[in-house]
Design an enzyme around this catalytic site. Structure first.
Site, PDB file in Angstrom:
ATOM      1  N   LEU A 114      25.470 -17.923  80.943  1.00 47.79           N
ATOM      2  CA  LEU A 114      26.242 -17.134  80.000  1.00 47.79           C
ATOM      3  C   LEU A 114      26.614 -18.053  78.850  1.00 47.79           C
ATOM      4  O   LEU A 114      27.218 -19.097  79.060  1.00 47.79           O
ATOM      5  CB  LEU A 114      27.499 -16.621  80.710  1.00 47.79           C
ATOM      6  CG  LEU A 114      28.558 -15.883  79.936  1.00 47.79           C
ATOM      7  CD1 LEU A 114      28.015 -14.555  79.428  1.00 47.79           C
ATOM      8  CD2 LEU A 114      29.753 -15.616  80.841  1.00 47.79           C
ATOM      9  N   HIS A 127      28.640  -9.644  71.868  1.00 44.04           N
ATOM     10  CA  HIS A 127      28.435  -8.846  73.080  1.00 44.04           C
ATOM     11  C   HIS A 127      27.948  -9.793  74.170  1.00 44.04           C
ATOM     12  O   HIS A 127      26.776 -10.146  74.226  1.00 44.04           O
ATOM     13  CB  HIS A 127      27.395  -7.750  72.821  1.00 44.04           C
ATOM     14  CG  HIS A 127      27.450  -6.635  73.810  1.00 44.04           C
ATOM     15  ND1 HIS A 127      27.339  -5.316  73.414  1.00 44.04           N
ATOM     16  CD2 HIS A 127      27.602  -6.614  75.139  1.00 44.04           C
ATOM     17  CE1 HIS A 127      27.410  -4.542  74.483  1.00 44.04           C
ATOM     18  NE2 HIS A 127      27.570  -5.316  75.550  1.00 44.04           N
ATOM     19  N   LEU A 128      28.878 -10.218  75.032  1.00 46.53           N
ATOM     20  CA  LEU A 128      28.514 -11.200  76.044  1.00 46.53           C
ATOM     21  C   LEU A 128      27.472 -10.636  76.995  1.00 46.53           C
ATOM     22  O   LEU A 128      27.382  -9.429  77.194  1.00 46.53           O
ATOM     23  CB  LEU A 128      29.741 -11.731  76.783  1.00 46.53           C
ATOM     24  CG  LEU A 128      30.464 -10.837  77.776  1.00 46.53           C
ATOM     25  CD1 LEU A 128      29.922 -11.086  79.174  1.00 46.53           C
ATOM     26  CD2 LEU A 128      31.934 -11.168  77.763  1.00 46.53           C
ATOM     27  N   HIS A 129      26.675 -11.534  77.540  1.00 45.96           N
ATOM     28  CA  HIS A 129      25.627 -11.133  78.481  1.00 45.96           C
ATOM     29  C   HIS A 129      25.178 -12.346  79.285  1.00 45.96           C
ATOM     30  O   HIS A 129      25.178 -13.462  78.796  1.00 45.96           O
ATOM     31  CB  HIS A 129      24.429 -10.503  77.755  1.00 45.96           C
ATOM     32  CG  HIS A 129      23.883 -11.344  76.653  1.00 45.96           C
ATOM     33  ND1 HIS A 129      24.476 -11.409  75.409  1.00 45.96           N
ATOM     34  CD2 HIS A 129      22.831 -12.188  76.615  1.00 45.96           C
ATOM     35  CE1 HIS A 129      23.790 -12.239  74.650  1.00 45.96           C
ATOM     36  NE2 HIS A 129      22.798 -12.732  75.353  1.00 45.96           N
ATOM     37  N   TRP A 130      24.828 -12.084  80.532  1.00 47.49           N
ATOM     38  CA  TRP A 130      24.285 -13.100  81.410  1.00 47.49           C
ATOM     39  C   TRP A 130      22.777 -13.097  81.268  1.00 47.49           C
ATOM     40  O   TRP A 130      22.157 -12.045  81.125  1.00 47.49           O
ATOM     41  CB  TRP A 130      24.628 -12.815  82.877  1.00 47.49           C
ATOM     42  CG  TRP A 130      25.973 -13.277  83.287  1.00 47.49           C
ATOM     43  CD1 TRP A 130      26.269 -14.435  83.952  1.00 47.49           C
ATOM     44  CD2 TRP A 130      27.226 -12.593  83.094  1.00 47.49           C
ATOM     45  NE1 TRP A 130      27.634 -14.506  84.167  1.00 47.49           N
ATOM     46  CE2 TRP A 130      28.237 -13.388  83.660  1.00 47.49           C
ATOM     47  CE3 TRP A 130      27.589 -11.390  82.508  1.00 47.49           C
ATOM     48  CZ2 TRP A 130      29.572 -13.038  83.652  1.00 47.49           C
ATOM     49  CZ3 TRP A 130      28.915 -11.027  82.493  1.00 47.49           C
ATOM     50  CH2 TRP A 130      29.891 -11.841  83.058  1.00 47.49           C
TER      51      TRP A 130
END
Length: 171
Positions: A114, A127-130
């Site tokens: 992340l 927009h956070l994302h793994w």
């Protein structure tokens, strides 16, 4: 050592549609995750699955074959922005997708990460994302060292069809 130019015209879409974090409505801006959260063009957008709180998408610019993104359906930039239920849902989906990639692709390991904030390498900082990147013993060949190039052995379309076909087998 001389460097040759490698053309990657598909990257222009990524550059042109970069997110402006000051946009009032992320779904109308360059945030592709917001555009995909409720869209019905899943195959075209490589949306592998959705849950109540999560969106799972094949990365169009992968580090390795099978590179997935898991993001909250809502536009949230930091871990602190997530509620406990959202966070748990994304971790459950992460576990499901690791299992699916292992089943479908025979992955022997995974890089899961992340990037929070632009300075940390986030290409979509609003927009956070793994990232889930499947790995195999010996998957790093000479191309990244000699030509600074990655070789992906499978098209996104073919991989999307494989993942969707076996999606129901993972819980």
């Amino acid at each position: 050592m001389s460097h040759e130019t490698m053309w990657a015209p598909w990257r222009l879409n990524y550059i042109v549609n970069a997110v402006d974090k000051n946009e009032a409505d992320p779904a109308q801006s360059g945030c592709f995750l917001c555009r995909y959260r409720d869209d019905t063009h899943d195959a075209e957008n490589y949306v592998v699955d959705r849950s109540v709180h999560s969106l799972i998408v094949l990365n169009r610019f992968p580090y390795n074959n099978g590179h997935l993104l898991i993001a909250p359906r809502e536009h949230k930039a930091t871990l602190e922005d997530l509620g406990d239920v959202e966070l748990l849902d994304m971790q459950v989906q992460l576990r499901r997708m690791v299992k699916l990639l292992g089943l479908v692709m025979g992955a022997e390991g995974f890089n899961v990460g992340l990037n929070l904030g632009r300075v940390a390498g986030a290409g979509l900082p609003g927009h956070l994302h793994w990232h889930i990147v499947p790995r195999w013993n010996g998957d790093v060949n000479f191309m990244p060292v000699i030509a600074d190039t990655k070789v992906l052995p499978q098209s996104l379309d073919a991989l999307y069809q494989l993942l969707r076909a076996d999606l129901a087998t993972v819980s």
